[in-house]
Design a protein around this motif. Structure first.
Motif, PDB file in Angstrom:
ATOM      1  N   TYR A 117      16.561  43.054  56.975  1.00  0.00           N
ATOM      2  CA  TYR A 117      15.331  43.841  56.837  1.00  0.00           C
ATOM      3  C   TYR A 117      14.270  43.058  56.059  1.00  0.00           C
ATOM      4  CZ  TYR A 117      12.118  47.249  54.837  1.00  0.00           C
ATOM      5  OH  TYR A 117      10.979  47.906  54.421  1.00  0.00           O
ATOM      6  N   THR A 119      14.029  39.829  55.618  1.00  0.00           N
ATOM      7  CA  THR A 119      13.568  38.698  56.435  1.00  0.00           C
ATOM      8  C   THR A 119      12.573  39.159  57.482  1.00  0.00           C
ATOM      9  OG1 THR A 119      15.652  37.529  56.119  1.00  0.00           O
ATOM     10  CG2 THR A 119      14.295  36.853  57.992  1.00  0.00           C
ATOM     11  N   SER A 120      12.831  40.309  58.086  1.00  0.00           N
ATOM     12  CA  SER A 120      11.953  40.827  59.129  1.00  0.00           C
ATOM     13  C   SER A 120      10.574  41.176  58.599  1.00  0.00           C
ATOM     14  CB  SER A 120      12.590  42.061  59.776  1.00  0.00           C
ATOM     15  OG  SER A 120      11.727  42.608  60.759  1.00  0.00           O
ATOM     16  N   ILE A 121      10.502  41.884  57.455  1.00  0.00           N
ATOM     17  CA  ILE A 121       9.175  42.273  56.959  1.00  0.00           C
ATOM     18  C   ILE A 121       8.389  41.064  56.456  1.00  0.00           C
ATOM     19  CG2 ILE A 121       9.949  44.604  56.381  1.00  0.00           C
ATOM     20  CD1 ILE A 121       9.896  43.778  53.426  1.00  0.00           C
ATOM     21  N   GLU A 122       9.094  39.996  56.064  1.00  0.00           N
ATOM     22  CA  GLU A 122       8.390  38.806  55.605  1.00  0.00           C
ATOM     23  C   GLU A 122       7.906  37.950  56.764  1.00  0.00           C
ATOM     24  OE1 GLU A 122       8.896  35.232  52.326  1.00  0.00           O
ATOM     25  OE2 GLU A 122      10.687  36.189  53.126  1.00  0.00           O
ATOM     26  N   THR A 123       8.778  37.717  57.760  1.00  0.00           N
ATOM     27  CA  THR A 123       8.434  36.799  58.847  1.00  0.00           C
ATOM     28  C   THR A 123       7.665  37.486  59.969  1.00  0.00           C
ATOM     29  OG1 THR A 123      10.593  37.172  59.889  1.00  0.00           O
ATOM     30  CG2 THR A 123      10.401  35.329  58.356  1.00  0.00           C
ATOM     31  N   ARG A 124       8.115  38.681  60.371  1.00  0.00           N
ATOM     32  CA  ARG A 124       7.437  39.380  61.456  1.00  0.00           C
ATOM     33  C   ARG A 124       6.350  40.326  60.938  1.00  0.00           C
ATOM     34  NH1 ARG A 124      12.931  39.553  63.413  1.00  0.00           N
ATOM     35  NH2 ARG A 124      13.137  38.188  65.231  1.00  0.00           N
ATOM     36  N   GLY A 125       6.601  40.912  59.777  1.00  0.00           N
ATOM     37  CA  GLY A 125       5.635  41.858  59.226  1.00  0.00           C
ATOM     38  C   GLY A 125       4.524  41.215  58.429  1.00  0.00           C
ATOM     39  N   GLY A 126       4.691  39.924  58.096  1.00  0.00           N
ATOM     40  CA  GLY A 126       3.641  39.227  57.371  1.00  0.00           C
ATOM     41  C   GLY A 126       3.435  39.728  55.950  1.00  0.00           C
ATOM     42  N   ARG A 206      17.622  48.492  65.127  1.00  0.00           N
ATOM     43  CA  ARG A 206      18.530  47.388  65.452  1.00  0.00           C
ATOM     44  C   ARG A 206      19.881  47.881  65.981  1.00  0.00           C
ATOM     45  NH1 ARG A 206      17.337  42.317  63.325  1.00  0.00           N
ATOM     46  NH2 ARG A 206      15.074  42.081  63.260  1.00  0.00           N
ATOM     47  N   GLY A 289      -3.247  37.252  62.592  1.00  0.00           N
ATOM     48  CA  GLY A 289      -2.231  37.889  61.774  1.00  0.00           C
ATOM     49  C   GLY A 289      -2.230  37.467  60.324  1.00  0.00           C
ATOM     50  N   LYS A 292      -3.766  40.967  56.898  1.00  0.00           N
ATOM     51  CA  LYS A 292      -3.055  42.182  57.305  1.00  0.00           C
ATOM     52  C   LYS A 292      -4.019  43.322  57.610  1.00  0.00           C
ATOM     53  CE  LYS A 292      -0.554  42.282  53.623  1.00  0.00           C
ATOM     54  NZ  LYS A 292       0.408  42.760  52.606  1.00  0.00           N
TER      55      LYS A 292
END
Length: 427
Positions: A117, A119-126, A206, A289, A292
């Motif tokens: 989670y 990792t996702s908010i950092e890489t995909r969520g910016g 997921r 992107g 934000k």
């Protein structure tokens, strides 16, 4: 930043007169407010004591000597953090000896889902690194509170079967009951709920879970996040701060914050490759992107000469790396956000500008831009009231869409906004 006249911590005494005159209600502060205390109050003292306030983690002894021991209590009791974890993982100070984060969770699948989670908010969520760390600490407190109540940290297991949903909802509500009791403000409670609910939504997307036990949890509590309107500098306050600039770098800093509406982080990392000095449409360009909550281009209605002169001056340096606020000592090649904060506050202090009893922060310069822009748009609409009346329309917005072309609307809005900026920056 929230300050109260009395402190809840009996050991929060100091021989420092400046600190002794301030009393913080540490237990009522959320993490964002504690971060503000660091940058606005603690960091300047660290700088005066010869420390690098961007890197050096304050020791407990230093905090105690300067009247800030109460922050350690609040972090431990209300945020499940040690001071070192707070200063490194939340504030963002550097510490070469800091250990990797340990969830202290035995259930491997849950740990993997927590890491996935973040990792996702950092890489995909910016999300910014500080935001990711805030989510990490709140999730850690959620998991540990769940374990203390229910004897397990295997949070994923009951989510795999729909027939366990009613019981799991009750277990999660029990965790929120604890937060309702130990956290001081509704805003803090809602922040923990938001982060935990977002994680459960992630594992459901997921397919690690068949339901989100917190999807409707907000309906169970009467928590309200009533926030005061964000403070903005007035045009006269911007003008007074601008009158104190003593270098091209300081001038560009104030212009970038209050005339372009940039975030402090965007000012710190501003690069020459982002500056487009087109005669018809000078602007700053940001990658897709990268912003934000803002456009990919920022129009430069004011201060084009300031940034052009700054680029010319820096271009004469043989080792210039392209940043408009370069730093030889920083690993990034540009100054830190805290340096932007400190320099802006120094200008505001010299100008004797005060907002709600405190020295204004760079964000208040950005808020001035938004406030001025909203006023400019409103004045454009007011100017169409006569046209609306002649057209028999009850809405100036309708006239704006039908009477003016997009280019005419843009010119009218920019003209009004330029007048607002001219009022603030012309000496």
């Amino acid at each position: 930043m929230t300050k109260q006249s009395t402190s809840q911590q009996p050991d929060d005494e100091s021989t420092d007169p400046e600190t002794r005159s301030r009393r913080y209600n540490w237990s009522r502060m959320d993490l964002d407010e504690l971060v503000d205390v660091y940058w606005q109050d603690i960091a300047p003292k660290r700088y005066r004591d010869g420390f690098d306030e961007d890197r050096d983690v304050p020791t407990y002894n230093w905090l105690t000597e300067h009247g800030y021991s109460g922050i350690a209590y609040a972090l431990r009791e209300h945020h499940d953090l040690t001071p070192k974890q707070f200063f490194v993982n939340v504030v963002g100070l550097e510490d070469e000896d800091s250990d990797e984060w340990e969830w202290k969770v035995d259930h491997e699948a849950t740990v993997n889902a927590l890491d996935a989670y973040l990792t996702s908010i950092e890489t995909r969520g910016g999300r910014a690194e500080s935001t990711v760390e805030t989510h990490r600490t709140r999730l850690a407190k959620w998991v540990r509170t769940y374990r203390e109540l229910h004897g397990t940290d295997a949070l994923l297991e009951p989510l795999s079967e729909l027939d366990q949903q009613p019981q799991e909802i009750e277990r999660c509500l029990a965790v929120l009951d604890v937060f309702d009791e130990v956290l001081s403000t509704d805003r803090s409670k809602l922040e923990y709920l938001h982060v935990a609910r977002a994680w459960y939504a992630f594992v459901k997307r997921r397919k690690y879970a068949k339901y989100n036990p917190l999807s409707e949890a907000g309906e169970e509590f009467g928590w309200e996040a009533n926030e005061p309107d964000p403070q903005a500098l007035s045009a006269s306050q911007v003008r007074r701060i601008y009158s104190e600039v003593d270098s091209p770098e300081a001038e560009l800093l104030v212009v970038a914050l209050a005339s372009w509406g940039l975030r402090p982080s965007e000012v710190a990392a501003l690069h020459v490759d982002q500056v487009v000095l087109d005669a018809e449409d000078p602007h700053l360009s940001f990658d897709d992107g990268e912003r934000k909550n803002g456009p990919g281009e920022v129009t430069l209605l004011y201060g084009v000469d300031v940034v052009a002169d700054r680029i010319d001056a820096l271009s004469d340096r043989e080792t210039w790396n392209g940043y408009l606020f370069p730093s030889r000592s920083s690993s990034t090649g540009h100054v830190s956000v805290s340096t932007v904060r400190r320099r802006f506050k120094q200008l505001a202090d010299r100008a004797e500008v005060v907002v709600d009893g405190d020295t204004p922060t760079p964000k208040m310069g950005r808020r001035f831009w938004y406030s001025a822009y909203q006023e400019a748009v409103g004045e454009v609409l007011e100017g169409l009231e006569g046209v609306a009346e002649d057209q028999g329309s009850s809405s100036t917005e309708v006239v704006l869409r039908n009477y003016l072309s997009r280019e005419q609307e843009r010119r009218a809005r920019r003209r009004r906004m330029y007048e607002k900026l001219e009022e603030a920056f012309e000496q």
